[in-house]
Write a protein that holds these residues in place. Structure first.
Motif, PDB file in Angstrom:
ATOM      1  N   HIS A   1       2.315  -8.747   9.382  1.00  0.00           N
ATOM      2  CA  HIS A   1       3.572  -8.332   9.028  1.00  0.00           C
ATOM      3  C   HIS A   1       4.506  -7.740  10.337  1.00  0.00           C
TER       4      HIS A   1
ATOM      5  N   THR B   1      11.243  -2.552   5.268  1.00  0.00           N
ATOM      6  CA  THR B   1       9.998  -3.346   5.760  1.00  0.00           C
ATOM      7  C   THR B   1       9.116  -2.081   5.845  1.00  0.00           C
TER       8      THR B   1
ATOM      9  N   SER C   1       2.135 -12.564  -1.399  1.00  0.00           N
ATOM     10  CA  SER C   1       3.322 -13.581  -0.945  1.00  0.00           C
ATOM     11  C   SER C   1       4.583 -13.468  -1.796  1.00  0.00           C
ATOM     12  N   GLU C   2       4.491 -12.986  -2.768  1.00  0.00           N
ATOM     13  CA  GLU C   2       5.849 -12.756  -3.601  1.00  0.00           C
ATOM     14  C   GLU C   2       6.921 -11.821  -3.006  1.00  0.00           C
ATOM     15  N   GLU C   3       6.290 -10.713  -2.434  1.00  0.00           N
ATOM     16  CA  GLU C   3       6.903  -9.536  -1.739  1.00  0.00           C
ATOM     17  C   GLU C   3       7.151  -9.561  -0.424  1.00  0.00           C
TER      18      GLU C   3
ATOM     19  N   GLU D   1       8.034 -10.865   3.701  1.00  0.00           N
ATOM     20  CA  GLU D   1       8.822 -11.480   4.424  1.00  0.00           C
ATOM     21  C   GLU D   1       8.471 -12.746   4.558  1.00  0.00           C
ATOM     22  N   SER D   2       9.620 -13.955   4.828  1.00  0.00           N
ATOM     23  CA  SER D   2       9.217 -15.223   4.883  1.00  0.00           C
ATOM     24  C   SER D   2       8.265 -15.560   6.038  1.00  0.00           C
ATOM     25  N   TRP D   3       8.371 -14.729   7.004  1.00  0.00           N
ATOM     26  CA  TRP D   3       7.537 -15.063   8.359  1.00  0.00           C
ATOM     27  C   TRP D   3       6.041 -14.489   8.415  1.00  0.00           C
ATOM     28  N   TRP D   4       5.932 -13.560   7.486  1.00  0.00           N
ATOM     29  CA  TRP D   4       4.264 -12.998   7.358  1.00  0.00           C
ATOM     30  C   TRP D   4       3.454 -14.043   7.152  1.00  0.00           C
ATOM     31  N   LYS D   5       2.579 -13.675   7.674  1.00  0.00           N
ATOM     32  CA  LYS D   5       1.285 -14.652   7.513  1.00  0.00           C
ATOM     33  C   LYS D   5       0.149 -13.901   6.679  1.00  0.00           C
TER      34      LYS D   5
END
Length: 94
Positions: A19, A27, A76-78, A80-84
């Motif tokens: 994250h 964040t 995954s719903e919560e 940030e788009s770039w988190w793995k």
């Protein structure tokens, strides 16, 4: 991976979330409040480990594998788009 296999034998299923550092209040809230709450709601949380830019959640108990799956879906719903988010004991930065 050996780490995942060893943990699975002990009935523990990990999920790692890369994250990054908290750059703002939103964040920080996601990392330190929302993710832990989602992990607890998903199933039996045996513990966490991590650093400034990732957290690994360890699920235990008879429903550990499904708890990990539920947590991945909820996080995954919560996220940030770039988190793995991966079902691994070690974070995947790429």
């Amino acid at each position: 991976m050996i780490a995942e296999a060893e943990l699975a034998v002990r009935g523990i299923h990990p999920v790692s979330v890369v994250h990054g550092d908290a750059v703002d209040q939103e964040t920080d809230n996601l990392i330190h409040r929302v993710l832990p709450r989602l992990a607890r709601e998903a199933g039996t949380l045996a513990g966490t480990q991590g650093g400034n830019d990732y957290t690994t959640y360890l699920f235990a108990g008879p429903d550990a594998q499904q708890a990990a799956v539920r947590f991945i879906a909820a996080a995954s719903e919560e996220a940030e788009s770039w988190w793995k988010i991966t079902p691994t004991a070690q974070p995947k930065f790429r």
